[in-house]
Design an enzyme around this catalytic site. Structure first.
Site, PDB file in Angstrom:
ATOM      1  N   ASP A 292       1.173  -6.491   1.543  1.00 21.48           N
ATOM      2  CA  ASP A 292       0.388  -5.537   0.759  1.00 21.48           C
ATOM      3  C   ASP A 292       0.519  -4.116   1.300  1.00 21.48           C
ATOM      4  O   ASP A 292       0.919  -3.900   2.436  1.00 21.48           O
ATOM      5  CB  ASP A 292      -1.086  -5.950   0.756  1.00 21.48           C
ATOM      6  CG  ASP A 292      -1.657  -6.055   2.164  1.00 21.48           C
ATOM      7  OD1 ASP A 292      -0.938  -6.549   3.047  1.00 21.48           O
ATOM      8  OD2 ASP A 292      -2.810  -5.641   2.375  1.00 21.48           O
ATOM      9  N   GLU A 293       0.179  -3.168   0.453  1.00 21.51           N
ATOM     10  CA  GLU A 293      -0.018  -1.754   0.814  1.00 21.51           C
ATOM     11  C   GLU A 293       1.163  -1.167   1.596  1.00 21.51           C
ATOM     12  O   GLU A 293       1.006  -0.611   2.677  1.00 21.51           O
ATOM     13  CB  GLU A 293      -1.326  -1.599   1.609  1.00 21.51           C
ATOM     14  CG  GLU A 293      -2.545  -1.982   0.796  1.00 21.51           C
ATOM     15  CD  GLU A 293      -3.846  -1.842   1.566  1.00 21.51           C
ATOM     16  OE1 GLU A 293      -4.840  -1.369   0.961  1.00 21.51           O
ATOM     17  OE2 GLU A 293      -3.878  -2.203   2.756  1.00 21.51           O
TER      18      GLU A 293
END
Length: 476
Positions: A292-293
């Site tokens: 993620d991210e």
């Protein structure tokens, strides 16, 4: 559940727990229930294979096929308690129901002067809606000890949850010792958010957690977040860093700036070592890669990375899980995506990808309850108890139906959470809400019923020493 009109069952000093001979797993479950009862009642509560005496509890395998692997059937009359299930997991979930039907002071470690220990006469046939009913604990941003993790496992077991997802690494800390890469724990574990000494699990620590969870029918899923959220690992291996700032001890909370050099072959040798060793230590079928991210890679770089790591995870006999961003890549049928912020995972279901639903506005229990509660963040939402309860995973995301969903999971990220008391405050009373979302069919769930039943749990939490938020939504 059907309440009977007959007199309740009353535990007696002569009561025993009866199991069939030759099944040590069932005997171990019976011993857990017996120990629970002994500590408060001071009754001998013997586990035996002989015929049931009056006022005994019987645990048996051999329920109807409709109960599945985790369901159970419970019949309580004035002279007996009979619990049956197809599988030991069902018996374990059933003894949690027996525990919750007994008076709350059955949880007391100090004994009780109560003269009667009643269970109402009733019949229950119960099995879960979803196979995955999980909670995530972030031990990377703030480290939690083995004993603290065990306390969290106890909470999950009480409400029939069956997955503990451990977020073992992030920018602030690497929390598991590996023989193949010892510098990871030696150098990457030295701090946490806000400073402090951090810490890590030795391999015996990790095995202790695994055993404790397995005895409570909870699967541990390890997560090593990559290719971002990886600064703590890069402290040990700076040659693998393509971050937006140099690797170094980090106690802040910004995200997305760290990254592995995904075009270096050495990066995949590193990942191979990490996945191989953690997979070898972990008996469950899953390995979570985060994903993620990520801010510092191109879309093509990210996709190639996810697909290559998926191959490494599969090579070591595990099914890959990742946060919803991994659905940009070509995923194998066994890979699972975990939506948390948007509908970006929805396209993946057309290719057979199963989902673990963790929508931040409903299940991110590091969010504050209200603007005035002191712990937590609020970037996703303020999540009161009803917010955590009043949603249907099968209708929450456009294009996602019940058959696409493996289950639900409630994460607690630990930017603001420094000890298990804080974890419990954020988890209670919301964790039982998401547990019921995962267990009970949507058609039979009722907020009014739930809030009343939840209120009755507070004395139990007090006996157990579990911190909780006294939500004004609940009639305590």
């Amino acid at each position: 559940m059907t309440l009977a009109s007959s007199a309740p069952f009353n535990l007696a000093r002569t009561s025993s727990i009866v199991v069939d001979a030759g099944n040590p797993e069932v005997t171990a479950i019976a011993e857990i229930l017996a120990a629970q009862i002994r500590k408060s009642t001071q009754f001998p509560m013997v586990v035996t294979t002989t015929a049931a005496a009056p006022a005994s509890i019987t645990l048996r395998l051999g329920g109807p096929a409709s109960l599945g692997d985790e369901g159970y059937s419970l019949t309580v009359t004035s002279d007996s308690v009979r619990l049956t299930a197809n599988r030991p997991a069902g018996l374990f979930h059933g003894i949690q129901t027996i525990r919750q039907l007994l008076p709350a002071d059955v949880e007391s470690d100090m004994g009780s002067e109560r003269s009667q220990w009643e269970i109402p006469a009733l019949t229950i046939t119960d099995f879960p809606r979803f196979a995955w009913r999980g909670a995530m604990l972030d031990v990377a941003r703030h480290f939690f000890t083995v004993d603290e993790v065990k306390q969290y496992i106890d909470l999950l077991a009480l409400y029939k949850m069956n997955v503990l997802h451990l977020h073992l690494s992030d920018d602030q800390g690497w929390r598991i010792a590996l023989n193949s890469r010892p510098k990871l724990a030696q150098l990457g574990s030295l701090t946490q958010v806000g400073g402090g000494q951090g810490g890590f699990f030795t391999q015996p620590d990790y095995q202790d957690i695994l055993r404790y969870a397995a005895a409570r029918y909870i699967l541990v899923v390890p997560e090593i977040d990559m290719p971002s959220h990886i600064n703590a690992a890069l402290i040990a291996y700076p040659e693998l860093a393509c971050s937006q700032r140099p690797p170094g001890l980090y106690s802040g909370t910004d995200v997305g700036w760290s990254a592995l050099c995904v075009d270096k072959e050495e990066t995949y040798s590193f990942i191979d070592d990490v996945v191989r060793e953690i997979a070898g230590m972990t008996p469950g079928p899953y390995f979570h890669i985060g994903g993620d991210e990520v801010q510092s890679l191109t879309n093509d770089q990210y996709i190639k990375f996810v697909e290559r790591v998926q191959g490494i995870v599969n090579k070591y006999g595990k099914k890959m899980i990742g946060w919803e961003e991994i659905t940009k890549a070509r995923l194998t049928p066994t890979t699972i995506a975990q939506p948390w912020k948007s509908d970006s995972a929805n396209a993946a279901v057309a290719n057979g990808t199963k989902l673990i639903m963790s929508p931040a506005p409903k299940t991110y229990f590091d969010m504050k309850y209200t603007p005035s509660t002191e712990l937590g963040l609020h970037w996703a939402a303020y999540i009161e108890v009803r917010d955590a309860y009043d949603w249907d995973p099968a209708t929450y995301a456009k294009g996602v139906t019940e058959r696409d969903i493996l289950g639900v999971e409630a994460p607690i990220w630990s930017e603001t959470v420094r000890n298990i008391g804080a974890v419990m405050y954020l988890a209670l009373p919301r964790m039982p809400a998401v547990a019921e979302v995962g267990w009970t069919p949507q058609a039979t769930r009722s907020w009014e019923s739930f809030r009343s039943r939840l209120a009755s749990q507070a004395p139990r939490w007090r006996y157990l020493g579990m911190n909780y938020y006294r939500s004004p939504q609940i009639p305590w």
